[in-house]
Scaffold this active site. Sequence first.
Site, short mmCIF file in Angstrom:
data_model
loop_
_atom_site.label_atom_id
_atom_site.label_comp_id
_atom_site.label_asym_id
_atom_site.label_seq_id
_atom_site.Cartn_x
_atom_site.Cartn_y
_atom_site.Cartn_z
N ARG A 8 -8.53 2.66 3.28
CA ARG A 8 -7.47 3.39 2.57
C ARG A 8 -8.11 4.46 1.69
NH1 ARG A 8 -4.18 -0.74 -0.85
NH2 ARG A 8 -3.19 1.18 -1.50
N SER A 10 -7.48 4.78 -1.57
CA SER A 10 -7.55 4.37 -2.97
C SER A 10 -9.00 4.29 -3.46
CB SER A 10 -6.88 3.00 -3.18
OG SER A 10 -7.69 1.97 -2.67
N LYS A 77 -7.52 -9.44 -0.70
CA LYS A 77 -6.28 -9.81 -1.39
C LYS A 77 -5.04 -9.25 -0.71
CE LYS A 77 -6.31 -5.94 -4.65
NZ LYS A 77 -5.23 -5.22 -4.01
N ASP A 78 -5.20 -8.18 0.06
CA ASP A 78 -4.07 -7.55 0.75
C ASP A 78 -3.95 -7.95 2.22
OD1 ASP A 78 -3.31 -6.17 -1.53
OD2 ASP A 78 -4.51 -4.41 -1.03
#
Length: 119
Positions: A8, A10, A77-78
Amino acid sequence: MTIKIGTRVSSLAVAQALEVKLKLLDNFPSLSIKIKTSGDKYAHANLAEIGGKGLFIKEIENALLIDSIDIGVHSLKDVPAFYSTDLTIPCTLKRSSPYDVLISSKYNNLQSLPLKMPQ
């Protein structure tokens, strides 16, 4: 040989992808490694309404399945408990710091912390 890492856009995801890149280069210094980022298409939508956290890894999974990237890097965590049966999670990085937690008897979450701590 070039390895393409997908992640991603981020800050956290890019930092994790860079960590993977450095670990690969430590062990295989002659590799050429490129990091390919993708933006979140639904950044302003309500996550629960559009598919939950698992939505974030769909684009990475698809890129792996069509061979546009060789490795996908994402925060565990995702990652949902059930993901594509065509893919595996062959490794995870050791956690850098176990101290990223809030324990408080006064505040319930980060948003409830005062901007400036009382003296």
